[in-house]
Design an enzyme around this catalytic site. Structure first.
Site, PDB file in Angstrom:
ATOM      1  N   GLN A   1       0.809  -1.223   0.000  1.00 17.87           N
ATOM      2  CA  GLN A   1       0.000   0.000   0.000  1.00 17.87           C
ATOM      3  C   GLN A   1       0.845   1.277   0.000  1.00 17.87           C
ATOM      4  O   GLN A   1       0.332   2.349  -0.303  1.00 17.87           O
ATOM      5  CB  GLN A   1      -0.954  -0.011   1.200  1.00 17.87           C
ATOM      6  CG  GLN A   1      -1.992  -1.121   1.095  1.00 17.87           C
ATOM      7  CD  GLN A   1      -2.931  -1.168   2.287  1.00 17.87           C
ATOM      8  OE1 GLN A   1      -2.683  -1.892   3.239  1.00 17.87           O
ATOM      9  NE2 GLN A   1      -4.004  -0.413   2.256  1.00 17.87           N
TER      10      GLN A   1
ATOM     11  N   ASN B   1      -1.636 -10.931   8.183  1.00 19.56           N
ATOM     12  CA  ASN B   1      -2.570  -9.851   8.451  1.00 19.56           C
ATOM     13  C   ASN B   1      -3.996 -10.275   8.109  1.00 19.56           C
ATOM     14  O   ASN B   1      -4.264 -10.685   6.968  1.00 19.56           O
ATOM     15  CB  ASN B   1      -2.211  -8.629   7.603  1.00 19.56           C
ATOM     16  CG  ASN B   1      -3.182  -7.477   7.834  1.00 19.56           C
ATOM     17  OD1 ASN B   1      -3.170  -6.865   8.903  1.00 19.56           O
ATOM     18  ND2 ASN B   1      -4.050  -7.199   6.862  1.00 19.56           N
ATOM     19  N   GLU B   2      -4.868 -10.189   9.062  1.00 19.77           N
ATOM     20  CA  GLU B   2      -6.295 -10.450   8.849  1.00 19.77           C
ATOM     21  C   GLU B   2      -6.588 -11.711   8.039  1.00 19.77           C
ATOM     22  O   GLU B   2      -7.319 -11.660   7.040  1.00 19.77           O
ATOM     23  CB  GLU B   2      -6.971  -9.243   8.186  1.00 19.77           C
ATOM     24  CG  GLU B   2      -6.887  -7.986   9.033  1.00 19.77           C
ATOM     25  CD  GLU B   2      -7.751  -6.839   8.527  1.00 19.77           C
ATOM     26  OE1 GLU B   2      -8.185  -6.891   7.362  1.00 19.77           O
ATOM     27  OE2 GLU B   2      -7.989  -5.899   9.291  1.00 19.77           O
TER      28      GLU B   2
ATOM     29  N   HIS C   1       1.295  -9.081   4.625  1.00 17.53           N
ATOM     30  CA  HIS C   1       0.087  -8.252   4.697  1.00 17.53           C
ATOM     31  C   HIS C   1      -0.643  -8.388   3.356  1.00 17.53           C
ATOM     32  O   HIS C   1      -0.439  -7.600   2.428  1.00 17.53           O
ATOM     33  CB  HIS C   1       0.456  -6.799   4.989  1.00 17.53           C
ATOM     34  CG  HIS C   1      -0.718  -5.958   5.387  1.00 17.53           C
ATOM     35  ND1 HIS C   1      -0.792  -5.286   6.586  1.00 17.53           N
ATOM     36  CD2 HIS C   1      -1.896  -5.670   4.754  1.00 17.53           C
ATOM     37  CE1 HIS C   1      -1.942  -4.627   6.672  1.00 17.53           C
ATOM     38  NE2 HIS C   1      -2.627  -4.848   5.561  1.00 17.53           N
TER      39      HIS C   1
HETATM   40  C1  BGC Z   1      -6.286  -3.839   6.202  1.00 21.49           C
HETATM   41  C2  BGC Z   1      -5.617  -2.649   5.552  1.00 21.49           C
HETATM   42  C3  BGC Z   1      -6.670  -1.734   4.962  1.00 21.49           C
HETATM   43  C4  BGC Z   1      -7.549  -1.233   6.098  1.00 21.49           C
HETATM   44  C5  BGC Z   1      -8.629  -0.260   5.685  1.00 21.49           C
HETATM   45  C6  BGC Z   1      -7.522  -3.502   6.976  1.00 21.49           C
HETATM   46  O1  BGC Z   1      -8.479  -4.457   6.667  1.00 21.49           O
HETATM   47  O2  BGC Z   1      -5.368  -4.572   6.958  1.00 21.49           O
HETATM   48  O3  BGC Z   1      -4.704  -3.109   4.588  1.00 21.49           O
HETATM   49  O4  BGC Z   1      -6.132  -0.696   4.221  1.00 21.49           O
HETATM   50  O5  BGC Z   1      -8.176  -2.325   6.720  1.00 21.49           O
HETATM   51  O6  BGC Z   1      -9.533  -0.828   4.802  1.00 21.49           O
END
Ligand code: BGC
Length: 410
Positions: free
Chosen positions: A17, A155-156, A111
């Site tokens: 990003q 990540n998530e 990520h």
């Molecule tokens: C993610 C980010 C994303 C942010 C806002 C999260 O789900 O880890 O990469 O930019 O939310 O949408």
């Protein structure tokens, strides 16, 4: 309201990003595909790959003492089995720059983006995924581990499941089944993977598979060198029942949150990422009503989500919490300050109630590439000029830096 001594105050970013020119990532070709879901390509992003020294110095000047960022796997292992010493050296310099400025690095190993060759193999669904990710974690740790105090593997990983169970995307979307060797080699031949397999630019697998991948990576990172505390970061929307929504709520909470928090029980910490709440009806999330204040992403402005989800994570996982993302997309910087202040009040109340919270990383440092939405959604504490890359620090950055310095809010 004061925070515990040594509390980590930081911002969070993700390689794809902010870095720019991330050519080997699975998502890059998707951004350029003819029938793309992306509003624009990531391109040079914020050129953070080259400008990190300036950005880290700015964070330190503002008052922050932590920075969460990600290693870009597709730079470190651009071809299967080839580990780029130059890319690893880059991240070593980046971590070193943090340490020189008194900034504690919180390092995410993956990520969202993966190398194209990994996507071509079937991504997280491939039988080889566990070994592939563990080997990458081991090699990255061999080079960097001695300097990493806090490490997040994935990540998530629960994001796709969460979007499915809250009815935002259909069940099955964002997943891809295992692909055959033959398909994989065809896909590798056309640039790493078939974009048709990516319905939304992001892929995921269920909790069992992602948990297995995570555990193998945790083991690799814990083997050192270094003494990193390891966990993963979860997307924890504050789920609440609307009319007749109890049953659906329970299913979503279990499948999208509690199952994943179970995995965290064997970790050193859990990363909580929260932005808003979802009111759940019988068919899933009910969109906010016309009179509800929403952000640029259409999410309800609901700072209370932070305290609620931190409490849930702590209660269920029973390990220390770091808030690894929280923030809002807005062009009204005063609104960002108000949201963050309220969110931090909720967080402070959790801490007063005995929850072990180690830090707060605001999403995000820069107005960066918000995946399919491109650059229009501004979550950043700092804006940048897309031609010169010149940074403009917003009042919210100064405000939050002041909170960090004081280790307290009004
Ligand atoms: C993610 C980010 C994303 C942010 C806002 C999260 O789900 O880890 O990469 O930019 O939310 O949408």
């Amino acid at each position: 309201m004061t925070f515990p001594d040594g509390f980590l105050w930081g911002t969070a970013t993700a390689g794809h990003q902010v870095e720019g020119g991330n050519l080997n990532a699975d998502i890059w070709p998707l951004e350029w595909a003819e029938e793309t879901l992306f509003t624009e390509p990531s391109g040079d992003a914020c050129d953070h790959y080259h400008r990190y020294p300036e950005d880290i110095a700015t964070m330190a000047e503002l008052g922050f003492n932590a920075y969460r960022f990600s290693l870009e796997w597709s730079r470190i292992e651009p071809e299967e089995g080839f580990f780029s010493r130059a890319a690893l050296d880059h991240y070593r310099r980046m971590i070193g720059t943090c340490l020189e400025h008194g900034i504690t690095p919180v390092v995410t190993y993956c990520h969202f983006t993966t190398p194209r060759w990994f996507a071509g193999e079937g991504c997280w669904h491939s039988d080889r995924a566990v070994a592939r990710f563990a080997r990458y974690a081991e090699r990255a740790t061999a080079h960097l581990g001695d300097l990493i105090p806090w490490a997040a593997t994935l990540n998530e990983p629960n994001l796709i499941t969460m979007l499915q169970l809250t009815g935002v995307i259909p069940v099955g979307a964002g997943e891809r089944g295992p692909i055959t060797e033959e398909q994989a080699s065809v896909e590798a031949g056309v640039g790493g993977y078939d974009p048709a397999h990516y319905e939304m630019g992001l892929v995921g697998a269920g909790c069992e598979r992602m948990g297995e991948i995570h555990r193998a990576a945790v083991e690799a990172i814990r083997s050192g060198p270094g003494d990193s505390k390891v966990g993963w970061t979860l997307a924890l929307v504050d789920l609440q029942a609307g009319p007749d929504g109890e049953t659906r709520l329970e299913a979503a909470r279990q499948g999208a949150q509690l199952d994943w928090l179970d995995v965290s029980r064997d970790d050193d910490f859990v990363g909580v990422q929260t932005y808003s709440r979802n009111i759940i009806g019988p068919d899933g999330a009910i969109p906010p009503g016309e009179d509800t204040a929403t952000t640029q992403t259409g999410w309800e402005v609901y700072p209370e989500a932070l305290g609620h989800t931190v409490q849930l994570a702590a209660d269920h996982a029973g390990v220390p919490v770091i808030v690894t993302e929280n923030g809002m997309a807005t062009d009204d910087d005063e609104a960002r300050i108000a949201y963050t202040r309220d969110a931090l009040r909720g967080l402070g109340r959790c801490i007063d109630d005995g929850v072990d919270v180690r830090g707060y990383m605001h999403w995000t440092l820069l107005d960066n590439f918000e995946w399919m939405s491109g650059y229009a959604k501004t979550f950043g504490l700092i804006a940048f000029d897309h031609e010169t890359f010149e940074r403009t620090v917003k009042p919210s950055a100064r405000w939050l830096g002041g909170v960090a310095r004081a280790n307290a809010i009004d």
